[in-house]
Design a protein around this motif. Structure first.
Motif, mmCIF file in Angstrom:
data_model
loop_
_atom_site.group_PDB
_atom_site.id
_atom_site.type_symbol
_atom_site.label_atom_id
_atom_site.label_comp_id
_atom_site.label_asym_id
_atom_site.label_seq_id
_atom_site.Cartn_x
_atom_site.Cartn_y
_atom_site.Cartn_z
ATOM 1 N N LEU A 92 23.668 32.541 51.086
ATOM 2 C CA LEU A 92 24.111 31.169 51.351
ATOM 3 C C LEU A 92 23.439 30.610 52.608
ATOM 4 N N PHE A 93 23.336 31.435 53.652
ATOM 5 C CA PHE A 93 22.679 30.989 54.882
ATOM 6 C C PHE A 93 21.223 30.636 54.620
ATOM 7 N N SER A 94 20.534 31.435 53.801
ATOM 8 C CA SER A 94 19.124 31.170 53.495
ATOM 9 C C SER A 94 18.960 29.807 52.840
ATOM 10 N N LEU A 95 19.868 29.502 51.916
ATOM 11 C CA LEU A 95 19.793 28.210 51.229
ATOM 12 C C LEU A 95 20.030 27.055 52.195
ATOM 13 N N ASN A 100 17.550 22.846 55.437
ATOM 14 C CA ASN A 100 18.077 22.021 56.537
ATOM 15 C C ASN A 100 19.269 21.177 56.097
ATOM 16 N N SER A 101 20.182 21.821 55.397
ATOM 17 C CA SER A 101 21.354 21.124 54.874
ATOM 18 C C SER A 101 22.493 21.149 55.888
ATOM 19 N N ALA A 102 23.048 19.992 56.177
ATOM 20 C CA ALA A 102 24.184 19.898 57.086
ATOM 21 C C ALA A 102 25.052 18.716 56.656
ATOM 22 N N ALA A 103 26.363 18.924 56.664
ATOM 23 C CA ALA A 103 27.279 17.904 56.152
ATOM 24 C C ALA A 103 27.297 16.649 57.013
ATOM 25 N N PHE A 104 27.110 16.798 58.314
ATOM 26 C CA PHE A 104 27.222 15.646 59.215
ATOM 27 C C PHE A 104 25.893 15.349 59.917
ATOM 28 N N GLY A 105 24.794 15.641 59.245
ATOM 29 C CA GLY A 105 23.486 15.369 59.812
ATOM 30 C C GLY A 105 23.050 16.449 60.770
ATOM 31 N N GLY A 106 21.891 16.263 61.337
ATOM 32 C CA GLY A 106 21.382 17.261 62.265
ATOM 33 C C GLY A 106 20.702 18.407 61.542
ATOM 34 N N ALA A 254 30.344 27.783 54.985
ATOM 35 C CA ALA A 254 30.921 26.440 55.090
ATOM 36 C C ALA A 254 30.934 25.974 56.542
ATOM 37 N N VAL A 255 31.220 26.890 57.463
ATOM 38 C CA VAL A 255 31.177 26.555 58.889
ATOM 39 C C VAL A 255 29.769 26.141 59.288
ATOM 40 N N LEU A 256 28.774 26.903 58.847
ATOM 41 C CA LEU A 256 27.375 26.557 59.142
ATOM 42 C C LEU A 256 27.027 25.181 58.593
ATOM 43 N N PHE A 257 27.483 24.875 57.400
ATOM 44 C CA PHE A 257 27.187 23.600 56.754
ATOM 45 C C PHE A 257 27.865 22.439 57.478
ATOM 46 N N VAL A 258 29.103 22.641 57.926
ATOM 47 C CA VAL A 258 29.873 21.565 58.562
ATOM 48 C C VAL A 258 29.532 21.423 60.045
ATOM 49 N N MET A 259 29.451 22.553 60.753
ATOM 50 C CA MET A 259 29.267 22.522 62.206
ATOM 51 C C MET A 259 27.794 22.501 62.611
ATOM 52 N N GLY A 260 26.925 23.045 61.737
ATOM 53 C CA GLY A 260 25.511 23.135 62.080
ATOM 54 C C GLY A 260 25.144 24.454 62.717
ATOM 55 N N SER A 261 26.133 25.321 62.932
ATOM 56 C CA SER A 261 25.919 26.677 63.435
ATOM 57 C C SER A 261 27.043 27.535 62.872
ATOM 58 N N PRO A 262 26.826 28.845 62.748
ATOM 59 C CA PRO A 262 27.833 29.691 62.113
ATOM 60 C C PRO A 262 28.994 30.050 63.038
#
Length: 402
Positions: A92-95, A100-106, A254-262
């Motif tokens: 999941l992290f690789s994807l 460069n997928s992030a829920a709130f940009g960045g 999900a944390v990585l996707f939402v926060m931008g870091s794990p």
């Protein structure tokens, strides 16, 4: 004997109504503060933290206990769960990182850290400390020792150690030999696919090795986890290790996707400890950690504007709420030796984790999922610390935990 859960499991006590109500009220206030200070992104992080805390209680998750189980009775079920969790997480992290997928940009960033003296020394200290004072482990929270007074000593020690580690951070990671961070995916010819494939193969080989080891040793099954009674049995139904592994991996992604870091734990403790240090008259802004690892502005800002703090507030809320529903919030007098052991273990864990860029969450779980070279070094040294403490405990009664 096969590794399976027994149907006869001890039951938790009745839910603690007053404590549960107070915890829920505090949890709602914290969620509202996260929204008012930082908006919906932080509310989502808080909820993800709550789910992590809830999950911690429902499955077997630890670090030192995984390797001690192998040594004492040959049981490899928990190690297999770790590898399953890491396979899902690194996929999941690789994807997320490669697209460069992030829920709130960045731009999402993995838990990648430098190779340094602090990494080597700190990870060893963490493993050593976790084995002698592991009352922060979810398994321990379900026991008489871990779910009560000893937990306070371990948590206090971890906060103290993290603060000291923050103060000494530059010495271990700047003054002494160190090199730049190396991502197997971005700083080597492997690329994301190659790094993912390499780590997945390694994790898979470990799983195969655990089955071979299991057939040779024929270990006893892990003891059954406690369960609820009546309606609480629905809340506290034990999850198979593979289910817990999958849920942890998905939540961290999900944390990585939402926060931008794990997910990381230690950095939040470093912030909380530094704020306390400031309140008692010290000058944490002058410590080398601030400005290099985290923005110095975090020291003067509200905790509810710090993403890792809000996330870990959610973890704490989810864990304590689950404990109160299981009737485990009780405190009583404990032996002085146990208090000393858990306090010392917590200090070593907090100090070691801070100077080595994270603990078994930030450096091990999130670091390996992020395909960072430092995470492999951290894992090797932390396991060495666990075994050193284990064998030392057989020679030195004071640090023995059993």
């Amino acid at each position: 004997m096969a590794e399976s859960q027994s149907d006869s499991a001890p039951a938790y006590e009745k839910p603690q109504g007053i404590i549960t109500s107070v915890v829920i009220l505090i949890g709602i206030i914290a969620a509202a503060a996260a929204y008012l200070n930082s908006g919906w992104q932080f509310v989502i992080l808080y909820f993800l933290g709550f789910l992590i805390g809830f999950t911690l209680f429902h499955t077997r998750y630890g670090f030192a206990s995984v390797y001690i189980q192998m040594l004492e009775n040959g049981n490899t079920e928990m190690l297999r769960g770790h590898m399953q969790k890491l396979i899902i997480a690194v996929t999941l992290f690789s994807l997320i990182l490669s697209t460069n997928s992030a829920a709130f940009g960045g731009m999402p960033e993995g838990a990648v850290a430098p190779i340094s003296t602090g990494l080597v020394v700190g990870s060893f200290l963490f493993g050593f400390g976790m084995n002698i004072g592991s009352n922060l482990a979810p398994t321990a929270m379900r026991t008489m020792k871990g779910g009560r007074t000893a937990l306070l000593f371990t948590a206090t020690g971890f906060l103290t150690g993290a603060t000291l580690g923050t103060y000494h951070f530059s010495f271990w990671n700047s003054s002494l030999p160190n090199t730049e961070a190396i991502s197997l995916a971005e700083d080597t010819p492997l690329g994301f696919f190659g790094a993912w494939l390499l780590q997945t193969v390694i994790f898979s080989l470990v799983i195969i090795g655990t089955y071979i080891y299991k057939k040779r040793k024929r270990p006893p099954a892990l003891p059954p986890m406690p369960r609820g009674t009546n309606w609480t049995e629905i809340l506290f139904k034990s999850w198979p290790i593979w289910v817990g592994a999958m849920v942890f991996a998905v939540l961290n992604a999900a944390v990585l996707f939402v926060m931008g870091s794990p997910w990381k734990v230690t950095a939040a403790f470093s912030l909380w400890g530094s704020k306390i240090a400031h309140e008692i008259g010290l000058d944490p802004a002058s410590w080398g950690y601030w400005g290099t690892q985290d923005p110095t502005a975090s020291l003067s800002a509200s905790l509810f504007t710090n993403d890792l703090s809000v996330l870990n507030f959610g973890v704490v809320f989810g864990t304590i709420l689950t404990m109160s529903l299981a009737g485990l919030i009780h405190f009583s007098k404990i032996p002085l030796q146990l208090a000393g052991i858990t306090l010392l273990g917590g200090i070593l864990m907090g100090y070691g984790a801070t100077i080595s860029f994270g603990a078994n969450v930030g450096s091990y779980f999130s670091g390996l999922a992020s395909m960072s070279l430092h995470a492999w070094i951290w894992t090797f040294m932390a396991v060495a610390g666990v075994y050193t403490a284990y064998f030392a405990g057989r020679k030195i009664p004071f640090i023995a935990t059993k």
